[in-house]
Design an enzyme around this catalytic site. Structure first.
Site, PDB file in Angstrom:
ATOM      1  N   ASP A   1       0.832  -1.210   0.000  1.00 20.80           N
ATOM      2  CA  ASP A   1       0.000   0.000   0.000  1.00 20.80           C
ATOM      3  C   ASP A   1       0.869   1.264   0.000  1.00 20.80           C
ATOM      4  O   ASP A   1       1.991   1.257   0.499  1.00 20.80           O
ATOM      5  CB  ASP A   1      -0.910  -0.029   1.237  1.00 20.80           C
TER       6      ASP A   1
ATOM      7  N   HIS B   1       2.631   3.469  -8.956  1.00 18.97           N
ATOM      8  CA  HIS B   1       2.395   2.050  -9.254  1.00 18.97           C
ATOM      9  C   HIS B   1       3.590   1.470 -10.021  1.00 18.97           C
ATOM     10  O   HIS B   1       3.985   0.328  -9.782  1.00 18.97           O
ATOM     11  CB  HIS B   1       1.108   1.875 -10.061  1.00 18.97           C
TER      12      HIS B   1
ATOM     13  N   LEU C   1      10.991 -20.342  -4.538  1.00 26.59           N
ATOM     14  CA  LEU C   1       9.986 -19.473  -3.909  1.00 26.59           C
ATOM     15  C   LEU C   1       8.654 -19.684  -4.608  1.00 26.59           C
ATOM     16  O   LEU C   1       8.604 -19.777  -5.841  1.00 26.59           O
ATOM     17  CB  LEU C   1      10.403 -17.999  -4.067  1.00 26.59           C
TER      18      LEU C   1
END
Ligand code: IPE
Ligand code: IPE
Ligand code: MG
Length: 246
Positions: free
Chosen positions: A19, A36, A130
């Site tokens: 955020d 962004h 991962l």
């Protein structure tokens, strides 16, 4: 009482609510979109750092179902970034042993994105270093609701079986730690089932400025916490006996 040990794998599952992109940009006099874009750079840094810091599964909140409420232009820009990420990043994910899966609805995404997701998932399917899960058009409540609808057809149900309906995967580890950047202290409909016992870490850092060192700091705090899972003594997540009795 049933007692069953869940996965012995002690690699952590960390969820991040990424955020603050918009505020990071506007404070610099930039368009929110630039925030962004900078957020994608932060994703690259953290995906690279995560396995070195003991993380086996990383779930990133990229776009919530409620984010459709944003202005059309911002939504379109976010979808364009997602498209770029999926096409440009696959090679490096494969090279780094990252398995990508995308959680959330796919049927409302712009043309071609659902196919791009399927291609990226297929190309990275063998990654063992991962497991990167990106949440797009994601709502934890909708996910639980859909799982409940499927479960209604079953005659018996355990937590493990229901977890599989919620997460779409057998044996996915519950979330150990949820990090939220930008100073907000809420979950905003993220991982409400898998995060039942997650430790929560809130930082003032905006997502575009989040570094590997911030991740390390969050993990240091996490490792200093006592997780008791309702008992009286600290216990490792992988040692928690299942008490499911539905
Ligand atoms: C997080 O940053 C990214 C998405 C929700 C897509 P925001 O866009 O929410 O940034 P702020 O909270 O407005 O600063
Ligand atoms: C949550 O952030 C969703 C993502 C980070 C993708 P928001 O910025 O949308 O959440 P609220 O509106 O502040 O709760
Ligand atoms: Mg926000």
């Amino acid at each position: 009482m049933q007692s069953k040990l869940v996965s012995r794998d002690d690699k952590l599952h960390v969820g991040i609510i990424m955020d603050g992109n918009g505020r990071w940009a506007t404070r610099r006099g930039l368009l929110r979109m630039r925030g962004h874009e900078a957020g994608v750079e932060a994703i690259r840094r953290i995906v690279e750092a995560a396995p070195k810091q003991g993380i086996g599964t990383l779930t990133l909140y990229a776009f919530s179902t409620d984010n459709w409420r944003r202005p059309k232009a911002e939504v379109a820009a976010l979808m364009t970034l997602l498209r770029f990420y999926l096409s440009n990043e696959v090679q490096s994910l494969v090279e780094n042993g990252v398995r990508l899966t995308v959680i959330g609805r796919r049927d409302r995404l712009p043309d071609g994105i659902a196919n791009a997701i399927a291609r990226a998932e297929k190309a990275t399917a063998d990654g063992g270093t991962l497991h990167l899960r990106i949440a797009v058009d994601y709502s934890a409540r909708d996910t639980i609701l859909n799982a409940a609808a499927k479960a209604a057809a079953l005659t018996s149900l355990t937590r493990e079986a229901f977890s599989q309906l919620v997460t779409g995967e057998a044996g996915l580890r519950d979330v150990d730690l949820i990090i939220r950047t930008s100073g907000e202290k809420r979950l905003s409909d993220f991982l409400l089932w898998e995060g039942a016992y997650a430790e929560l870490h809130f930082t003032e850092r905006m997502w575009p400025e989040f570094e590997a060192s911030d991740l390390a700091e969050a993990l240091t705090v996490f490792h200093g916490r006592e997780r008791r899972f309702g008992g009286l003594r600290p216990i490792a997540a992988e040692e928690v006996p299942s008490l499911s009795r539905v």
